[in-house]
Design a protein around this motif. Structure first.
Motif, PDB file in Angstrom:
ATOM      1  N   ARG A  76       0.745  -1.264   0.136  1.00 50.04           N
ATOM      2  CA  ARG A  76      -0.023   0.029  -0.077  1.00 50.04           C
ATOM      3  C   ARG A  76       0.747   1.250   0.022  1.00 50.04           C
ATOM      4  NH1 ARG A  76      -3.703  -1.244   4.959  1.00 50.04           N
ATOM      5  NH2 ARG A  76      -1.677  -2.218   5.526  1.00 50.04           N
ATOM      6  N   GLY A  77       1.905   1.287   0.747  1.00 48.62           N
ATOM      7  CA  GLY A  77       2.737   2.566   0.893  1.00 48.62           C
ATOM      8  C   GLY A  77       3.317   2.879  -0.473  1.00 48.62           C
ATOM      9  N   PRO A  78       4.307   1.886  -0.903  1.00 43.83           N
ATOM     10  CA  PRO A  78       4.641   2.011  -2.378  1.00 43.83           C
ATOM     11  C   PRO A  78       3.690   2.316  -3.473  1.00 43.83           C
ATOM     12  CG  PRO A  78       5.667   0.252  -1.319  1.00 43.83           C
ATOM     13  CD  PRO A  78       4.559   0.379  -0.390  1.00 43.83           C
ATOM     14  N   LYS A  79       2.478   1.662  -3.269  1.00 38.04           N
ATOM     15  CA  LYS A  79       1.542   2.217  -4.490  1.00 38.04           C
ATOM     16  C   LYS A  79       1.036   3.348  -4.439  1.00 38.04           C
ATOM     17  CE  LYS A  79      -2.998   0.627  -5.919  1.00 38.04           C
ATOM     18  NZ  LYS A  79      -4.257  -0.517  -5.626  1.00 38.04           N
ATOM     19  N   ALA A  80       0.863   4.020  -2.772  1.00 43.46           N
ATOM     20  CA  ALA A  80       0.299   5.176  -2.962  1.00 43.46           C
ATOM     21  C   ALA A  80       1.434   6.183  -3.162  1.00 43.46           C
ATOM     22  CB  ALA A  80       0.079   5.556  -1.153  1.00 43.46           C
ATOM     23  N   ALA A  81       2.469   6.069  -2.865  1.00 44.78           N
ATOM     24  CA  ALA A  81       3.831   6.998  -3.377  1.00 44.78           C
ATOM     25  C   ALA A  81       4.105   7.124  -4.808  1.00 44.78           C
ATOM     26  CB  ALA A  81       5.028   6.285  -2.882  1.00 44.78           C
ATOM     27  N   LEU A  82       3.723   5.922  -5.537  1.00 45.36           N
ATOM     28  CA  LEU A  82       3.648   5.956  -6.950  1.00 45.36           C
ATOM     29  C   LEU A  82       2.654   6.725  -7.635  1.00 45.36           C
ATOM     30  CD1 LEU A  82       5.022   2.455  -8.100  1.00 45.36           C
ATOM     31  CD2 LEU A  82       6.225   4.629  -8.230  1.00 45.36           C
ATOM     32  N   ALA A  83       1.474   6.707  -6.886  1.00 41.85           N
ATOM     33  CA  ALA A  83       0.145   7.386  -7.301  1.00 41.85           C
ATOM     34  C   ALA A  83       0.542   8.772  -7.102  1.00 41.85           C
ATOM     35  CB  ALA A  83      -1.129   6.788  -6.588  1.00 41.85           C
ATOM     36  N   TYR A  84       1.080   9.300  -6.163  1.00 38.13           N
ATOM     37  CA  TYR A  84       1.148  10.510  -5.583  1.00 38.13           C
ATOM     38  C   TYR A  84       2.092  11.278  -6.549  1.00 38.13           C
ATOM     39  CZ  TYR A  84       2.450  14.634  -3.063  1.00 38.13           C
ATOM     40  OH  TYR A  84       2.764  16.003  -2.512  1.00 38.13           O
ATOM     41  N   VAL A  85       3.501  10.344  -7.137  1.00 32.81           N
ATOM     42  CA  VAL A  85       4.027  10.938  -8.055  1.00 32.81           C
ATOM     43  C   VAL A  85       3.716  11.171  -9.552  1.00 32.81           C
ATOM     44  CG1 VAL A  85       6.384  10.441  -9.211  1.00 32.81           C
ATOM     45  CG2 VAL A  85       6.410  10.089  -6.843  1.00 32.81           C
ATOM     46  N   ARG A  86       2.728  10.306  -9.644  1.00 31.03           N
ATOM     47  CA  ARG A  86       2.211  10.347 -11.306  1.00 31.03           C
ATOM     48  C   ARG A  86       1.406  11.622 -11.032  1.00 31.03           C
ATOM     49  NH1 ARG A  86       1.326   4.443 -10.632  1.00 31.03           N
ATOM     50  NH2 ARG A  86       3.216   3.488 -11.792  1.00 31.03           N
ATOM     51  N   ALA A  87       0.291  11.625  -9.955  1.00 34.88           N
ATOM     52  CA  ALA A  87      -0.495  12.769 -10.313  1.00 34.88           C
ATOM     53  C   ALA A  87       0.295  14.028  -9.913  1.00 34.88           C
ATOM     54  CB  ALA A  87      -1.351  12.625  -8.910  1.00 34.88           C
ATOM     55  N   LYS A  88       1.178  14.103  -9.262  1.00 33.23           N
ATOM     56  CA  LYS A  88       2.087  15.374  -9.305  1.00 33.23           C
ATOM     57  C   LYS A  88       2.682  15.745 -10.669  1.00 33.23           C
ATOM     58  CE  LYS A  88       5.202  17.691  -6.067  1.00 33.23           C
ATOM     59  NZ  LYS A  88       4.052  18.833  -6.203  1.00 33.23           N
ATOM     60  N   ALA A  89       3.333  14.658 -11.501  1.00 32.38           N
ATOM     61  CA  ALA A  89       3.658  14.552 -12.958  1.00 32.38           C
ATOM     62  C   ALA A  89       2.655  15.360 -13.803  1.00 32.38           C
ATOM     63  CB  ALA A  89       4.273  13.362 -13.246  1.00 32.38           C
ATOM     64  N   TYR A  90       1.369  14.565 -13.456  1.00 33.43           N
ATOM     65  CA  TYR A  90       0.370  15.080 -14.353  1.00 33.43           C
ATOM     66  C   TYR A  90       0.082  16.484 -14.100  1.00 33.43           C
ATOM     67  CZ  TYR A  90      -4.417  15.563 -16.423  1.00 33.43           C
ATOM     68  OH  TYR A  90      -5.495  15.924 -17.198  1.00 33.43           O
ATOM     69  N   ASP A  91      -0.034  16.917 -12.934  1.00 36.53           N
ATOM     70  CA  ASP A  91      -0.387  18.112 -12.430  1.00 36.53           C
ATOM     71  C   ASP A  91       0.586  19.063 -12.977  1.00 36.53           C
ATOM     72  OD1 ASP A  91      -2.292  20.078 -11.126  1.00 36.53           O
ATOM     73  OD2 ASP A  91      -0.374  20.251  -9.649  1.00 36.53           O
ATOM     74  N   THR A  92       1.942  18.763 -12.870  1.00 34.81           N
ATOM     75  CA  THR A  92       2.964  19.772 -13.484  1.00 34.81           C
ATOM     76  C   THR A  92       2.837  19.863 -15.115  1.00 34.81           C
ATOM     77  OG1 THR A  92       4.349  18.999 -11.499  1.00 34.81           O
ATOM     78  CG2 THR A  92       5.407  19.991 -13.636  1.00 34.81           C
ATOM     79  N   GLU A  93       2.713  18.638 -15.651  1.00 37.73           N
ATOM     80  CA  GLU A  93       2.459  18.706 -17.187  1.00 37.73           C
ATOM     81  C   GLU A  93       1.533  19.697 -17.426  1.00 37.73           C
ATOM     82  OE1 GLU A  93       1.248  15.609 -20.566  1.00 37.73           O
ATOM     83  OE2 GLU A  93       2.695  14.886 -19.230  1.00 37.73           O
ATOM     84  N   LYS A  94       0.168  19.481 -16.808  1.00 36.37           N
ATOM     85  CA  LYS A  94      -0.927  20.299 -17.128  1.00 36.37           C
ATOM     86  C   LYS A  94      -0.524  21.788 -17.163  1.00 36.37           C
ATOM     87  CE  LYS A  94      -5.279  21.204 -15.046  1.00 36.37           C
ATOM     88  NZ  LYS A  94      -6.235  20.402 -14.140  1.00 36.37           N
ATOM     89  N   ARG A  95      -0.032  22.332 -16.077  1.00 31.00           N
ATOM     90  CA  ARG A  95       0.492  23.324 -15.745  1.00 31.00           C
ATOM     91  C   ARG A  95       1.477  24.069 -16.812  1.00 31.00           C
ATOM     92  NH1 ARG A  95       3.248  23.722 -10.762  1.00 31.00           N
ATOM     93  NH2 ARG A  95       2.289  21.948 -10.109  1.00 31.00           N
ATOM     94  N   GLN A  96       2.439  23.018 -17.066  1.00 33.02           N
ATOM     95  CA  GLN A  96       3.380  23.578 -18.380  1.00 33.02           C
ATOM     96  C   GLN A  96       2.603  23.947 -19.584  1.00 33.02           C
ATOM     97  OE1 GLN A  96       5.987  20.155 -18.533  1.00 33.02           O
ATOM     98  NE2 GLN A  96       7.573  21.454 -17.108  1.00 33.02           N
ATOM     99  N   LYS A  97       1.732  22.945 -19.934  1.00 30.65           N
ATOM    100  CA  LYS A  97       0.686  23.259 -21.034  1.00 30.65           C
ATOM    101  C   LYS A  97       0.032  24.678 -21.096  1.00 30.65           C
ATOM    102  CE  LYS A  97       0.024  18.517 -22.633  1.00 30.65           C
ATOM    103  NZ  LYS A  97      -0.744  17.596 -22.816  1.00 30.65           N
ATOM    104  N   GLU A  98      -0.516  24.968 -19.870  1.00 30.50           N
ATOM    105  CA  GLU A  98      -1.182  26.408 -19.680  1.00 30.50           C
ATOM    106  C   GLU A  98      -0.141  27.325 -19.635  1.00 30.50           C
ATOM    107  OE1 GLU A  98      -2.819  25.813 -15.772  1.00 30.50           O
ATOM    108  OE2 GLU A  98      -4.424  24.335 -16.475  1.00 30.50           O
TER     109      GLU A  98
END
Length: 159
Positions: free
Chosen positions: A82-104
């Motif tokens: 659960r811990g590693p799964k959550a950490a990976l999900a957080y990193v992916r969500a953060k990367a998606y959020d960063t990519e979205k901001r870059q496009k904006e």
């Protein structure tokens, strides 16, 4: 201090404890506990409890609340699933959020990001995201009765 295991970083309990004991570093660290009903019997002082089954729904809140933290540490009971799964999900969500901001921002914002030579920091948006080695099971064995580091500890549950 932190070792690599695939793409995840793990932090040793002693290193996290030392960081949490120091006021100047403790204020820049967030610990996220993703245990479910096994959360009973204690938790790392100051940690946020986000059961894994609530993680997706609460991810925007976590990203917003922890955007200025230097380190985000995830854990479950043993930090094997659960811990590693959550950490990976957080990193992916953060990367998606960063990519979205870059496009904006357009190309200007993208070029600014590319000038940062620390690839790891760019991927996680300037944060170090890691997992507590040994999870809360390992933590409580070392620091369960330390009131500066652990809240709500019930020794009988762990004996």
């Amino acid at each position: 201090m932190i070792k690599r295991d695939g793409h995840l970083k793990f932090v040793k309990p002693a290193d996290l404890a030392n960081s949490l004991r120091q006021e100047q570093t403790a204020s820049r660290i967030t610990v996220i506990d993703v245990r479910d009903n096994d959360h009973v019997g204690g938790h790392i002082k100051g940690s946020q409890w986000v059961p894994l089954n609530q993680l997706d729904a609460r991810m925007p809140e976590l990203l917003r609340a922890n955007k200025d933290m230097e380190r985000v540490v995830f854990h479950c009971m043993l930090s094997q699933q659960r811990g590693p799964k959550a950490a990976l999900a957080y990193v992916r969500a953060k990367a998606y959020d960063t990519e979205k901001r870059q496009k904006e921002l357009g190309e200007e914002g993208k070029q600014e990001e590319e000038t940062n030579s620390d690839d790891q920091k760019v991927e996680s948006g300037g944060q170090e995201v890691c997992v507590l080695e040994g999870g809360f099971g390992g933590w409580q064995a070392l620091y369960g009765e330390d009131k500066m580091l652990t809240d709500g500890y019930v020794r009988d549950i762990w004996d």
